[in-house]
Design a protein around this motif. Structure first.
Motif, PDB file in Angstrom:
ATOM      1  N   ASN A 114      28.169  56.499  21.068  1.00  0.00           N
ATOM      2  CA  ASN A 114      28.940  57.722  20.858  1.00  0.00           C
ATOM      3  C   ASN A 114      29.034  57.933  19.360  1.00  0.00           C
ATOM      4  O   ASN A 114      29.603  57.118  18.635  1.00  0.00           O
ATOM      5  N   ALA A 115      28.455  59.026  18.916  1.00  0.00           N
ATOM      6  CA  ALA A 115      28.379  59.276  17.481  1.00  0.00           C
ATOM      7  C   ALA A 115      29.761  59.389  16.847  1.00  0.00           C
ATOM      8  O   ALA A 115      29.935  59.144  15.655  1.00  0.00           O
ATOM      9  N   ALA A 116      30.756  59.750  17.664  1.00  0.00           N
ATOM     10  CA  ALA A 116      32.096  59.917  17.099  1.00  0.00           C
ATOM     11  C   ALA A 116      32.771  58.578  16.831  1.00  0.00           C
ATOM     12  O   ALA A 116      33.794  58.524  16.165  1.00  0.00           O
ATOM     13  N   ARG A 117      32.197  57.479  17.396  1.00  0.00           N
ATOM     14  CA  ARG A 117      32.823  56.172  17.191  1.00  0.00           C
ATOM     15  C   ARG A 117      32.101  55.404  16.092  1.00  0.00           C
ATOM     16  O   ARG A 117      30.891  55.254  16.157  1.00  0.00           O
ATOM     17  N   PRO A 118      32.831  54.897  15.134  1.00  0.00           N
ATOM     18  CA  PRO A 118      32.186  54.120  14.074  1.00  0.00           C
ATOM     19  C   PRO A 118      31.630  52.818  14.637  1.00  0.00           C
ATOM     20  O   PRO A 118      32.345  52.064  15.296  1.00  0.00           O
ATOM     21  N   ASP A 119      30.358  52.534  14.386  1.00  0.00           N
ATOM     22  CA  ASP A 119      29.683  51.377  14.973  1.00  0.00           C
ATOM     23  C   ASP A 119      30.188  50.064  14.387  1.00  0.00           C
ATOM     24  O   ASP A 119      30.072  49.015  14.999  1.00  0.00           O
ATOM     25  N   LYS A 120      30.765  50.133  13.193  1.00  0.00           N
ATOM     26  CA  LYS A 120      31.212  48.873  12.613  1.00  0.00           C
ATOM     27  C   LYS A 120      32.541  48.414  13.211  1.00  0.00           C
ATOM     28  O   LYS A 120      32.914  47.260  13.068  1.00  0.00           O
ATOM     29  N   ILE A 121      33.209  49.299  13.878  1.00  0.00           N
ATOM     30  CA  ILE A 121      34.462  48.900  14.501  1.00  0.00           C
ATOM     31  C   ILE A 121      34.223  48.433  15.932  1.00  0.00           C
ATOM     32  O   ILE A 121      34.785  47.443  16.376  1.00  0.00           O
ATOM     33  N   ILE A 122      33.367  49.130  16.646  1.00  0.00           N
ATOM     34  CA  ILE A 122      33.045  48.672  17.992  1.00  0.00           C
ATOM     35  C   ILE A 122      31.545  48.834  18.221  1.00  0.00           C
ATOM     36  O   ILE A 122      31.000  49.914  17.988  1.00  0.00           O
ATOM     37  N   LYS A 123      30.908  47.748  18.625  1.00  0.00           N
ATOM     38  CA  LYS A 123      29.456  47.773  18.789  1.00  0.00           C
ATOM     39  C   LYS A 123      29.097  48.607  20.008  1.00  0.00           C
ATOM     40  O   LYS A 123      29.752  48.523  21.046  1.00  0.00           O
ATOM     41  N   GLN A 124      28.038  49.386  19.852  1.00  0.00           N
ATOM     42  CA  GLN A 124      27.679  50.267  20.953  1.00  0.00           C
ATOM     43  C   GLN A 124      26.220  50.081  21.346  1.00  0.00           C
ATOM     44  O   GLN A 124      25.384  49.801  20.504  1.00  0.00           O
ATOM     45  N   VAL A 125      25.998  50.243  22.640  1.00  0.00           N
ATOM     46  CA  VAL A 125      24.635  50.095  23.137  1.00  0.00           C
ATOM     47  C   VAL A 125      24.303  51.282  24.038  1.00  0.00           C
ATOM     48  O   VAL A 125      25.191  51.920  24.588  1.00  0.00           O
ATOM     49  N   ASP A 126      23.022  51.558  24.149  1.00  0.00           N
ATOM     50  CA  ASP A 126      22.588  52.540  25.133  1.00  0.00           C
ATOM     51  C   ASP A 126      22.421  51.797  26.451  1.00  0.00           C
ATOM     52  O   ASP A 126      21.528  50.960  26.589  1.00  0.00           O
ATOM     53  N   ALA A 127      23.313  52.069  27.400  1.00  0.00           N
ATOM     54  CA  ALA A 127      23.414  51.229  28.589  1.00  0.00           C
ATOM     55  C   ALA A 127      22.084  51.067  29.315  1.00  0.00           C
ATOM     56  O   ALA A 127      21.651  49.950  29.599  1.00  0.00           O
ATOM     57  N   ALA A 128      21.423  52.163  29.614  1.00  0.00           N
ATOM     58  CA  ALA A 128      20.201  52.099  30.425  1.00  0.00           C
ATOM     59  C   ALA A 128      19.141  51.262  29.714  1.00  0.00           C
ATOM     60  O   ALA A 128      18.501  50.393  30.306  1.00  0.00           O
ATOM     61  N   GLU A 129      19.001  51.500  28.428  1.00  0.00           N
ATOM     62  CA  GLU A 129      17.981  50.816  27.651  1.00  0.00           C
ATOM     63  C   GLU A 129      18.314  49.337  27.474  1.00  0.00           C
ATOM     64  O   GLU A 129      17.481  48.455  27.617  1.00  0.00           O
ATOM     65  N   HIS A 130      19.582  49.091  27.199  1.00  0.00           N
ATOM     66  CA  HIS A 130      20.020  47.742  26.843  1.00  0.00           C
ATOM     67  C   HIS A 130      20.039  46.789  28.028  1.00  0.00           C
ATOM     68  O   HIS A 130      19.568  45.663  27.952  1.00  0.00           O
ATOM     69  N   SER A 131      20.597  47.230  29.159  1.00  0.00           N
ATOM     70  CA  SER A 131      20.785  46.285  30.255  1.00  0.00           C
ATOM     71  C   SER A 131      19.684  46.380  31.301  1.00  0.00           C
ATOM     72  O   SER A 131      19.594  45.521  32.165  1.00  0.00           O
ATOM     73  N   GLU A 132      18.876  47.392  31.215  1.00  0.00           N
ATOM     74  CA  GLU A 132      17.773  47.593  32.167  1.00  0.00           C
ATOM     75  C   GLU A 132      18.245  47.478  33.611  1.00  0.00           C
ATOM     76  O   GLU A 132      17.655  46.761  34.422  1.00  0.00           O
ATOM     77  N   GLY A 133      19.336  48.159  33.907  1.00  0.00           N
ATOM     78  CA  GLY A 133      19.797  48.215  35.291  1.00  0.00           C
ATOM     79  C   GLY A 133      20.588  47.005  35.739  1.00  0.00           C
ATOM     80  O   GLY A 133      21.222  47.017  36.792  1.00  0.00           O
ATOM     81  N   GLU A 134      20.591  45.950  34.937  1.00  0.00           N
ATOM     82  CA  GLU A 134      21.363  44.779  35.351  1.00  0.00           C
ATOM     83  C   GLU A 134      22.837  44.984  35.026  1.00  0.00           C
ATOM     84  O   GLU A 134      23.193  45.751  34.143  1.00  0.00           O
ATOM     85  N   ASN A 135      23.685  44.255  35.745  1.00  0.00           N
ATOM     86  CA  ASN A 135      25.111  44.318  35.464  1.00  0.00           C
ATOM     87  C   ASN A 135      25.392  43.613  34.132  1.00  0.00           C
ATOM     88  O   ASN A 135      24.834  42.564  33.856  1.00  0.00           O
ATOM     89  N   CYS A 136      26.263  44.210  33.327  1.00  0.00           N
ATOM     90  CA  CYS A 136      26.569  43.644  32.014  1.00  0.00           C
ATOM     91  C   CYS A 136      27.019  42.188  32.121  1.00  0.00           C
ATOM     92  O   CYS A 136      26.646  41.344  31.306  1.00  0.00           O
ATOM     93  N   ILE A 137      27.841  41.886  33.156  1.00  0.00           N
ATOM     94  CA  ILE A 137      28.434  40.556  33.195  1.00  0.00           C
ATOM     95  C   ILE A 137      27.457  39.493  33.679  1.00  0.00           C
ATOM     96  O   ILE A 137      27.794  38.313  33.706  1.00  0.00           O
ATOM     97  N   SER A 138      26.231  39.903  34.059  1.00  0.00           N
ATOM     98  CA  SER A 138      25.263  38.862  34.384  1.00  0.00           C
ATOM     99  C   SER A 138      24.738  38.203  33.108  1.00  0.00           C
ATOM    100  O   SER A 138      24.205  37.103  33.154  1.00  0.00           O
ATOM    101  N   CYS A 139      24.852  38.829  31.970  1.00  0.00           N
ATOM    102  CA  CYS A 139      24.475  38.202  30.705  1.00  0.00           C
ATOM    103  C   CYS A 139      25.686  37.895  29.832  1.00  0.00           C
ATOM    104  O   CYS A 139      25.744  36.867  29.177  1.00  0.00           O
ATOM    105  N   HIS A 140      26.671  38.830  29.799  1.00  0.00           N
ATOM    106  CA  HIS A 140      27.854  38.630  28.958  1.00  0.00           C
ATOM    107  C   HIS A 140      29.011  38.181  29.821  1.00  0.00           C
ATOM    108  O   HIS A 140      29.211  38.717  30.910  1.00  0.00           O
ATOM    109  N   ASN A 141      29.775  37.241  29.320  1.00  0.00           N
ATOM    110  CA  ASN A 141      31.016  36.899  29.990  1.00  0.00           C
ATOM    111  C   ASN A 141      32.086  37.877  29.496  1.00  0.00           C
ATOM    112  O   ASN A 141      32.288  38.006  28.290  1.00  0.00           O
ATOM    113  N   PRO A 142      32.770  38.560  30.422  1.00  0.00           N
ATOM    114  CA  PRO A 142      33.740  39.558  29.957  1.00  0.00           C
ATOM    115  C   PRO A 142      34.830  38.952  29.080  1.00  0.00           C
ATOM    116  O   PRO A 142      35.403  39.638  28.238  1.00  0.00           O
TER     117      PRO A 142
END
Lengths: 147, 399
Positions: A114-142
């Protein structure tokens, strides 16, 4: 003075009398105790059950998750931001279950590009590209994103 | 804020950055209805005073109708507010615990002044003589009702009528600033909120006032035609033309003021401007450009403007007036919407938006809003039955 005006003044006097009577009988007791409001309102508001407890309370029982979380980058995020208000769960954890947020949509609420959010405060990813359809918590522990 | 249990639900409504207390709109449709209905009251009253104070004879047939319309809407004007309160049964406390520190607490008194001292008195003096006559004609309960309404003053002498006339005139003169006060006050409530750049402008009371006049005049025009249609009477086309003329003038002033406000905002382009631009072009596009400006202003302005120069046949003119009055009423509703809802949609961080969807089926606010808009028409029907303007006695000849 014309008759109708006299009558009207009488009617108004009656009306104002009624209003004054109401004012006398119905004004709440604690009105103007501290200022132009009911003093009791403060107690009533203070007596409301808070819906959110805090992270320390959760950690009293879920100490392993607490320890884990303290180390990670989600350490500043309250448990209840993700799991919902916990005031009922704290009393009877077996009966009142917490929400278990599932799926990528959940993480994306905070982490989507989200362009309105500063990336240095909260890291951002493009969900589709980044996780390739997998659930986030299968790689990251919440509770500790880098575990 | 009870609307969302979890952050997850709440976030689904947002774009960009927004403060937590801005996520849910606290002022919903009912608060849109409140300035709308109050505006109709002030507008209808001002139309009545045009006839009385400025002595515009052509408007005579609408004089009583506008007063009764104002009264009918005035009686429910507070209801949207009260039903929006978390504690509706405590509303009376506002009236019995007066203090000067809250602009909203003053409203009870502005309202009482206007209702009791201006509207009721003016109607009373206007109808007093007739009510005495009617109480003589009726029997039983209705006789008692009219008697009670006259406060048991049965004087029908020409002097007493002169007194009525004089006092009534005086009240109308006092009534004009009062009507301005009533609706200027509503505008003030919004205009004085300095944290909100969409509201905070000194123009707000004036804009509210003129839009109130526009909507009130359109409403009376509509009701006048509807009443005549239902009674199978001929509508006085000359009267309609005159109402339309004033509607046209005031609509021009209203549009100019609003444009001035926007131009000022655009030229000033202060730090809030970017978000307001996004707001108006995005979330408010339909309600602002299409409904408020298109349907509510451009169409009525061009039709009325055209009619100032060319007068087509009577039938066509009547249809046009009917359409125009409805357009204006719809347009002003959306003007209130854009102010009330629009002002809460953007974040005061100027970086994000929340959203508001009218829940058409389940929403209690929708039902209540419709209710409070429909009830005045029933009250008006009752008032027209109780105090029929068409059965009034001849006026005293003017000296």
């Amino acid at each position: 003075m014309p008759l109708q005006v006299k009558r009207l003044l009488l009617a108004f006097a009656v009306f104002i009398g009624i209003m004054l009577g109401l004012k006398y009988f119905l004004t709440p007791d604690s009105w103007r105790e501290y200022g132009p409001y009911r003093g009791k309102a403060l107690i009533e508001i203070a007596d409301k059950v808070p819906k959110y407890v805090d992270m320390e309370t959760c950690i009293m029982c879920h100490d392993s998750i607490g320890e884990l979380k303290i180390q990670g980058l989600h350490k500043s995020i309250q448990c209840e931001i993700c799991h919902g208000p916990g005031y009922l769960h704290v009393d009877e954890p077996e009966i009142n279950k917490m929400k278990l947020p599932a799926g990528s949509e959940f993480c994306i609420q905070c982490h989507a590009r989200n362009a309105a959010r500063p990336d240095k405060i909260i890291k951002q990813v493009d969900a589709a590209e980044h996780s390739e359809g997998e659930n986030c918590i299968s790689c990251h522990n919440p509770h500790e994103p880098w575990l | 804020m009870d609307k969302f249990e979890t952050l997850y639900e709440a976030l689904a409504n947002l774009d960009g950055f927004i403060y937590p207390n801005e996520i849910a709109l606290n002022w919903d449709l009912l608060i849109v209805m409140y300035p709308y209905i109050t505006g109709l009251v002030a507008g209808a009253f001002i139309l009545a005073s045009l006839n009385r104070v400025f002595d515009i004879k052509a408007l005579r047939p609408t004089y009583e109708i506008s007063l009764l319309t104002a009264l009918a809407f005035m009686l429910v004007a507070t209801m949207p507010l009260i039903s929006h309160l978390g504690q509706p049964f405590r509303f009376y406390e506002m009236l019995i615990t007066p203090h000067l520190t809250s602009a909203m607490a003053i409203f009870g008194f502005v309202y009482l002044w206007y209702l009791m001292v201006v509207l009721l008195l003016e109607i009373w003096f206007d109808y007093r003589y007739d009510m005495v006559i009617w109480s003589g004609e009726k029997k039983g309960f209705m006789r008692f009702v009219y008697r009670a309404l006259t406060l048991w003053v049965l004087d029908t002498s020409p002097e007493s009528r002169k007194t009525d006339e004089k006092i009534g005139y005086f009240i109308t003169v006092v009534g004009i600033p009062s009507a301005f006060l009533l609706h200027g006050y509503v505008g003030f409530i919004f205009g004085s909120i300095k944290a909100n750049p969409w509201w905070s402008t000194v123009m707000m009371p004036v804009i509210f006032l003129f839009s109130a006049m526009v909507s009130g005049i359109a409403l009376v025009m509509f009701i006048y035609m509807a009443v005549n249609y239902l009674r199978r009477q001929k509508t006085d086309i000359f009267c309609l033309d005159t109402i339309a003329k004033y509607l046209f003038y005031i609509l021009i002033i209203d549009f100019t003021l609003e444009s001035l406000d926007q131009i000022h905002r655009i030229y000033e382009a202060d730090e809030s401007f970017d978000i307001l631009k996004l707001l108006v072009r995005g979330k408010l596009f339909f309600t602002f450009f299409i409904m408020q400006i298109g349907i509510g202003t451009i169409i009525p302005l061009s039709v009325l403007g055209f009619l100032q120069f060319k007068k087509p046949r009577e039938r066509i003119r009547k249809i046009l007036y009917l359409i125009v009055s409805i357009c204006v009423l719809v347009g002003i509703f959306y003007m209130r919407w854009n102010v009330v809802i629009g002002g809460q949609l953007f974040s005061k961080s100027f970086y994000g938006f929340t959203s508001y969807k009218v829940d058409l089926i389940g929403g209690i606010d929708v039902w209540l809003s419709v209710l409070w808009f429909v009830i005045p028409f029933f009250i008006l029907a009752f008032l027209l039955w109780l105090l029929p303007p068409w059965k009034k006695a001849e006026e005293l000849p003017h000296e």
